[in-house]
Motif scaffolding. Structure first.
Motif, mmCIF file in Angstrom:
data_model
loop_
_atom_site.group_PDB
_atom_site.id
_atom_site.type_symbol
_atom_site.label_atom_id
_atom_site.label_comp_id
_atom_site.label_asym_id
_atom_site.label_seq_id
_atom_site.Cartn_x
_atom_site.Cartn_y
_atom_site.Cartn_z
ATOM 1 N N GLY A 1 5.204 -2.610 -1.529
ATOM 2 C CA GLY A 1 3.466 -3.707 -1.130
ATOM 3 C C GLY A 1 2.418 -3.285 -2.046
ATOM 4 N N LYS A 2 1.370 -4.410 -1.898
ATOM 5 C CA LYS A 2 0.158 -3.509 -3.355
ATOM 6 C C LYS A 2 -0.965 -3.061 -2.237
ATOM 7 N N THR A 3 -0.860 -4.022 -0.842
ATOM 8 C CA THR A 3 -1.678 -3.478 0.907
ATOM 9 C C THR A 3 -1.004 -2.776 1.524
ATOM 10 N N SER A 4 -1.979 -1.899 2.133
ATOM 11 C CA SER A 4 -0.970 -1.419 2.900
ATOM 12 C C SER A 4 -0.126 -2.562 4.312
ATOM 13 N N LYS A 5 -1.730 -4.120 4.006
ATOM 14 C CA LYS A 5 -0.651 -5.187 4.835
ATOM 15 C C LYS A 5 0.722 -5.236 4.556
ATOM 16 N N GLU A 6 1.290 -5.557 2.979
ATOM 17 C CA GLU A 6 2.575 -5.565 2.812
ATOM 18 C C GLU A 6 3.554 -4.431 2.934
ATOM 19 N N LYS A 7 2.923 -3.309 2.615
ATOM 20 C CA LYS A 7 3.512 -2.414 2.610
ATOM 21 C C LYS A 7 4.018 -2.209 4.473
ATOM 22 N N ALA A 8 3.261 -2.429 5.329
ATOM 23 C CA ALA A 8 3.560 -2.136 6.379
ATOM 24 C C ALA A 8 4.930 -3.445 6.750
ATOM 25 N N LEU A 9 4.784 -4.795 6.535
ATOM 26 C CA LEU A 9 5.953 -5.463 7.037
ATOM 27 C C LEU A 9 7.191 -5.006 5.746
ATOM 28 N N ASN A 10 7.297 -4.859 4.975
ATOM 29 C CA ASN A 10 7.953 -4.210 4.026
ATOM 30 C C ASN A 10 8.823 -3.370 4.597
ATOM 31 N N LEU A 11 8.029 -1.924 5.427
ATOM 32 C CA LEU A 11 8.869 -1.299 6.439
ATOM 33 C C LEU A 11 9.462 -2.152 7.279
ATOM 34 N N LEU A 12 8.538 -2.899 7.980
ATOM 35 C CA LEU A 12 9.457 -3.788 9.373
ATOM 36 C C LEU A 12 10.299 -4.524 8.932
ATOM 37 N N TYR A 13 10.672 -4.931 7.578
ATOM 38 C CA TYR A 13 12.045 -5.629 7.658
ATOM 39 C C TYR A 13 12.906 -4.801 6.961
ATOM 40 N N GLU A 14 12.562 -3.513 6.572
ATOM 41 C CA GLU A 14 13.291 -2.778 5.832
ATOM 42 C C GLU A 14 13.530 -2.326 7.154
ATOM 43 N N THR A 15 13.354 -1.621 8.482
ATOM 44 C CA THR A 15 13.564 -0.483 8.991
ATOM 45 C C THR A 15 13.886 -1.341 10.974
ATOM 46 N N GLY A 16 13.178 -2.215 10.571
ATOM 47 C CA GLY A 16 12.491 -2.262 12.583
ATOM 48 C C GLY A 16 11.508 -2.159 12.812
ATOM 49 N N ILE A 17 10.943 -1.335 12.322
ATOM 50 C CA ILE A 17 9.581 -0.299 12.899
ATOM 51 C C ILE A 17 8.715 -0.971 12.624
ATOM 52 N N ALA A 18 7.260 -1.829 13.755
ATOM 53 C CA ALA A 18 6.516 -1.822 12.979
ATOM 54 C C ALA A 18 5.414 -1.030 13.513
ATOM 55 N N THR A 19 4.593 -0.956 12.290
ATOM 56 C CA THR A 19 3.483 0.419 11.936
ATOM 57 C C THR A 19 1.819 -0.415 12.001
ATOM 58 N N VAL A 20 1.203 -0.099 12.188
ATOM 59 C CA VAL A 20 -0.009 -0.773 11.556
ATOM 60 C C VAL A 20 -0.569 -0.335 10.065
ATOM 61 N N PRO A 21 -1.757 -1.511 9.716
ATOM 62 C CA PRO A 21 -2.072 -1.278 7.982
ATOM 63 C C PRO A 21 -2.826 -0.187 8.108
ATOM 64 N N GLY A 22 -3.016 0.799 7.439
ATOM 65 C CA GLY A 22 -4.386 1.572 6.929
ATOM 66 C C GLY A 22 -5.205 0.790 6.904
ATOM 67 N N SER A 23 -5.646 0.150 6.525
ATOM 68 C CA SER A 23 -6.819 -0.877 6.012
ATOM 69 C C SER A 23 -7.344 -1.686 7.521
ATOM 70 N N SER A 24 -6.486 -1.422 8.455
ATOM 71 C CA SER A 24 -7.216 -1.590 9.482
ATOM 72 C C SER A 24 -8.098 -0.500 10.161
ATOM 73 N N PHE A 25 -8.363 0.203 9.566
ATOM 74 C CA PHE A 25 -9.031 1.265 10.544
ATOM 75 C C PHE A 25 -10.303 1.704 8.977
ATOM 76 N N TYR A 26 -10.436 0.807 8.403
ATOM 77 C CA TYR A 26 -11.573 1.566 6.889
ATOM 78 C C TYR A 26 -11.961 0.152 6.285
ATOM 79 N N ASN A 27 -13.110 0.798 5.984
ATOM 80 C CA ASN A 27 -13.893 -0.429 5.315
ATOM 81 C C ASN A 27 -13.415 -0.590 4.057
ATOM 82 N N THR A 28 -13.403 0.600 3.303
ATOM 83 C CA THR A 28 -12.638 0.338 1.967
ATOM 84 C C THR A 28 -11.557 0.598 1.551
#
Ligand code: PLP
Length: 385
Positions: free
Chosen positions: A328-355
């Motif tokens: 994935g390019k962004t942490s949103k894509e990565k969090a979704l891919n991790l969910l689809y691959e493992t069934g584990i939901a996390t929060v994309p790091g971009s939620s906690f950053y302004n950069t």
């Protein structure tokens, strides 16, 4: 990434909500939301039931039931080393969130600036933005999430009115040291700023670390607004019981706003929390620390083993893990891919950053029962292997 101009409604917890919804769709394990779904301590449950049966079901005073304010005052003295008069210095609020909102709305004005350490708890940024107050970000840097005192000093402008401290911190797990708190205190005194300190994870500190309330530092009591609550400590996120400790003058202002916004927190649930504080002794809080440290260690070990290097939290119950090995390019894509691959939901790091820096992380919450955590570790192992 959040922007000052962004519609605050669209910001509010949106990533956590959308990851939770997506998790439900795939029947996954939700480690996105910071819900502590462990057992509620018996005195807390019993206290609330007894209160309902005995008729404590009506509006309380805006600042809460005396029995709860008295218990909070004792706890503030013993645990935080802050002397608080239950009549003059304590307001019981609907969660730490209610205390935060009432504080922001009563003490600050639109176009004021507030210093917020980054990574930040998204709700803090969102509430500021919803009030047209500008968050000014000061970076916490890995590995120990320290800040540069010069950067902190440079972040102050003529419009700065307050600084927010969150220790132990969500999402980094940082526990601010006395020295760091002294630097923040000196800045606040030097520039006449309020210090708004969110200490909701005060009992979740690991490796023998001690929680220090910035309000205990010399000359800080008058300018510090200490916020906390029992959502996490007693696993009662849905009860909405928190509080604010501040000077008598600030109590009048914050209390009037709290009254206007909520009237009061739920009456019988205040009684349950009062009974919990009264009856639970150090063994409860010590075992909480031990239990969560073991959960932290278990998940950190599993993350390390699959190359998702965790930043080992010193407190709170979240882990920021390196997301570079996930597609994935962004942490949103990565969090979704991790969910689809493992069934584990996390929060994309971009939620906690302004950069863009947030794209390097996903956040795991480890406040779940041991069998769920074992399942998570097994899924991670399969993902890595
Ligand atoms: N403050 C921080 C830093 C949090 O992480 C959370 C919940 O995740 C809250 C406050 C919410 O607390 P409460 O349930 O007491 O409103």
């Amino acid at each position: 990434m959040i922007q000052f101009s962004q519609d605050p409604q669209s910001l509010l917890q949106s990533d956590i909500r959308s990851m939770s919804q997506e998790c439900e769709k795939v029947g996954g394990i939700n480690l996105a939301q910071g819900i502590c779904n462990l057992e509620i301590p018996k005195p807390v449950r019993e206290g609330a039931k007894k209160a309902i049966d005995s008729g404590i079901n009506h509006y309380t005073r805006y600042d809460g039931l005396p029995m709860l304010r008295n218990e909070i005052a004792k706890k503030m003295q013993e645990y935080n080393h802050i002397t608080a008069d239950p009549e003059k210095n304590i307001i019981v609020t609907p969660g730490t969130t209610g205390a935060f909102q009432a504080t922001i709305l009563s003490l600050l004005h639109p176009s004021d600036e507030v210093i917020l350490f980054e990574p930040f708890y998204a709700y803090h940024a969102s509430v500021l933005l919803a009030s047209n107050i500008k968050p000014v970000f000061v970076k916490l840097r890995k590995p120990d999430w320290s800040f540069n005192p010069d950067e902190l000093e440079k972040s102050v402008t003529k419009k700065t009115r307050a600084i927010i401290v969150n220790s132990p911190a969500n999402p980094s797990g940082k526990v601010f040291s006395k020295k760091e708190l002294e630097i923040i205190a000196a800045l606040a005194i030097g520039h006449n700023l309020f210090v708004i300190t969110d200490e909701i994870y005060e009992y979740f500190v690991y490796d023998g670390k001690t929680h220090i309330s910035i309000g205990t530092l010399p000359h800080m009591q008058e300018r510090t607004i200490t916020l906390s609550g029992y959502s996490k400590t007693f696993s009662i996120t849905g009860w909405r019981i928190g509080y604010c400790v501040c000077s008598e003058a600030l109590k009048k202002k914050i209390g009037s706003m709290a009254d206007l916004l909520y009237i009061c927190p739920p009456a019988p649930l205040q009684a349950g929390v009062a009974q919990g504080i009264k009856e639970l002794d150090d063994t409860y809080y010590d075992s909480l620390k031990k239990m969560f440290q073991a959960k932290r260690d278990k998940l950190c070990k599993a993350l390390s083993a699959v190359g998702m290097a965790p930043s080992i939290p010193q407190g709170a119950y979240y882990i920021l893990a390196d997301s570079s090995t996930i597609d994935g390019k962004t942490s949103k894509e990565k969090a979704l891919n991790l969910l689809y691959e493992t069934g584990i939901a996390t929060v994309p790091g971009s939620s906690f950053y302004n950069t863009k820096e947030g794209d390097n992380f996903v956040r795991f919450c480890f406040a779940v029962e041991d069998d769920i955590l074992s399942d998570v570790c097994e899924r991670l192992e399969n993902f890595g292997g």
